[in-house]
Design a protein around this motif. Sequence first.
Motif, PDB file in Angstrom:
ATOM      1  N   ASP A   1      69.925 -42.427  49.968  1.00  0.00           N
ATOM      2  CA  ASP A   1      70.799 -43.684  49.634  1.00  0.00           C
ATOM      3  C   ASP A   1      70.381 -44.891  49.691  1.00  0.00           C
TER       4      ASP A   1
ATOM      5  N   ASN B   1      72.664 -40.764  43.550  1.00  0.00           N
ATOM      6  CA  ASN B   1      73.984 -40.828  43.148  1.00  0.00           C
ATOM      7  C   ASN B   1      74.637 -42.406  43.179  1.00  0.00           C
ATOM      8  N   ASP B   2      74.807 -42.956  44.289  1.00  0.00           N
ATOM      9  CA  ASP B   2      75.554 -44.220  43.907  1.00  0.00           C
ATOM     10  C   ASP B   2      74.573 -45.357  44.437  1.00  0.00           C
TER      11      ASP B   2
ATOM     12  N   ASP C   1      75.119 -35.537  39.925  1.00  0.00           N
ATOM     13  CA  ASP C   1      76.800 -35.670  40.139  1.00  0.00           C
ATOM     14  C   ASP C   1      76.947 -34.792  41.224  1.00  0.00           C
ATOM     15  N   ASN C   2      77.627 -35.647  42.230  1.00  0.00           N
ATOM     16  CA  ASN C   2      77.955 -34.842  43.562  1.00  0.00           C
ATOM     17  C   ASN C   2      78.923 -33.952  43.406  1.00  0.00           C
ATOM     18  N   SER C   3      79.669 -33.919  42.427  1.00  0.00           N
ATOM     19  CA  SER C   3      81.016 -32.755  42.153  1.00  0.00           C
ATOM     20  C   SER C   3      80.165 -31.593  42.136  1.00  0.00           C
TER      21      SER C   3
ATOM     22  N   PHE D   1      78.225 -30.357  44.177  1.00  0.00           N
ATOM     23  CA  PHE D   1      78.200 -29.885  45.738  1.00  0.00           C
ATOM     24  C   PHE D   1      79.430 -29.527  46.253  1.00  0.00           C
ATOM     25  N   ASP D   2      80.494 -30.008  45.559  1.00  0.00           N
ATOM     26  CA  ASP D   2      81.834 -30.126  46.103  1.00  0.00           C
ATOM     27  C   ASP D   2      82.391 -28.869  46.451  1.00  0.00           C
TER      28      ASP D   2
ATOM     29  N   SER E   1      71.916 -37.402  54.862  1.00  0.00           N
ATOM     30  CA  SER E   1      72.878 -37.705  54.038  1.00  0.00           C
ATOM     31  C   SER E   1      73.056 -36.549  52.712  1.00  0.00           C
ATOM     32  N   ILE E   2      73.844 -36.366  52.109  1.00  0.00           N
ATOM     33  CA  ILE E   2      74.137 -35.334  50.925  1.00  0.00           C
ATOM     34  C   ILE E   2      72.990 -35.543  50.056  1.00  0.00           C
ATOM     35  N   GLU E   3      72.247 -36.604  49.840  1.00  0.00           N
ATOM     36  CA  GLU E   3      71.080 -36.919  48.957  1.00  0.00           C
ATOM     37  C   GLU E   3      69.839 -35.764  49.248  1.00  0.00           C
TER      38      GLU E   3
ATOM     39  N   TYR F   1      70.008 -32.683  46.883  1.00  0.00           N
ATOM     40  CA  TYR F   1      69.659 -32.504  45.604  1.00  0.00           C
ATOM     41  C   TYR F   1      68.373 -31.816  45.239  1.00  0.00           C
TER      42      TYR F   1
END
Length: 301
Positions: free
Chosen positions: A8, A37-38, A65-67, A69-70, A82-84, A87
């Motif tokens: 991030d 992502n952002d 696209d984080n979706s 992993f939703d 973090s979510i990254e 990936y």
Amino acid sequence: MNILVSSDTTYLPVTATMIYSLWLHNRNRLGVWFLYNDIEESDRNAFARYVEDKCKAQVHFVKIDNSLFDSLDVPLVIKHISIETYYRIIAQFVLPRELDRILWLDSDIIVKGNIDAFYNQSLEEKSLVACNNMGDGDSCNITRLGLPKDYVYFNAGVILFNLEYLRANTTMKGVLSFCKKHIGLIKMQDQDLLNLLYHDSAIVIQDQLFNCMVNCPQDFITDDIVERCYILHYAGWQKPWKIRWQNRWTHYYWEVREKEGLQPKEYWIRYLGVIMTLLHLNDICTYMMMPWYWVKCKLNR
């Protein structure tokens, strides 16, 4: 040499330092593939300019696209992750097909030597190459995940991915479905998922030279190993840029930062670490960590 990273905005400076340390010892042409992502465009441009100017390397940003992993309901149970980091699980599907291999490096790494031999090794029709996780909780991880008792659990900080093999033997839908099915077992983030996904096709090197984790108790790490290793990994929450975690091994990080150019606010952290070393105060941090490994093993049973 193609490198895969992800972070991030907060970890951009640390990631830049890791890449710079790599370039110091590996002056061959580097290609950096950055999954994000952002991160704002201005920050991405500044990062790319830095890496190009300092390391003569080109940065290729790939937006994720984080979706995707939703549906996994990803558990971020480790505070500093973090979510990254997830990936890389889908790297083979989002990177160009002309890339047949790529080396993932965590941002909290300092490269201390030439790693051409590791990067160019034969992949033997295997999914990836990684190094064993250092610590005394691995038997607990293996039991918790239902892996074979003789399996060697690997750390995900340094992974050489065989993209060609992965594309031929996995699908995006299959990988994400597998992760969703096993997400309830996860305690060590995507590292657990990678071990589950590829335990039967990974090459696990039982040698700390290419992933020397300095958050481990002294039973697992010595000054000699740290000195000889090619890749030093400040795994866990004990980061060398944080004032409370200065110890006798953080100077490797600061030596690279000094070559980059220290920021004014960093000088006092750097030289406090020197004072702590001279007064032998830094070992306190190491000894404070030891009970954590016992507790972690008990919690993971």
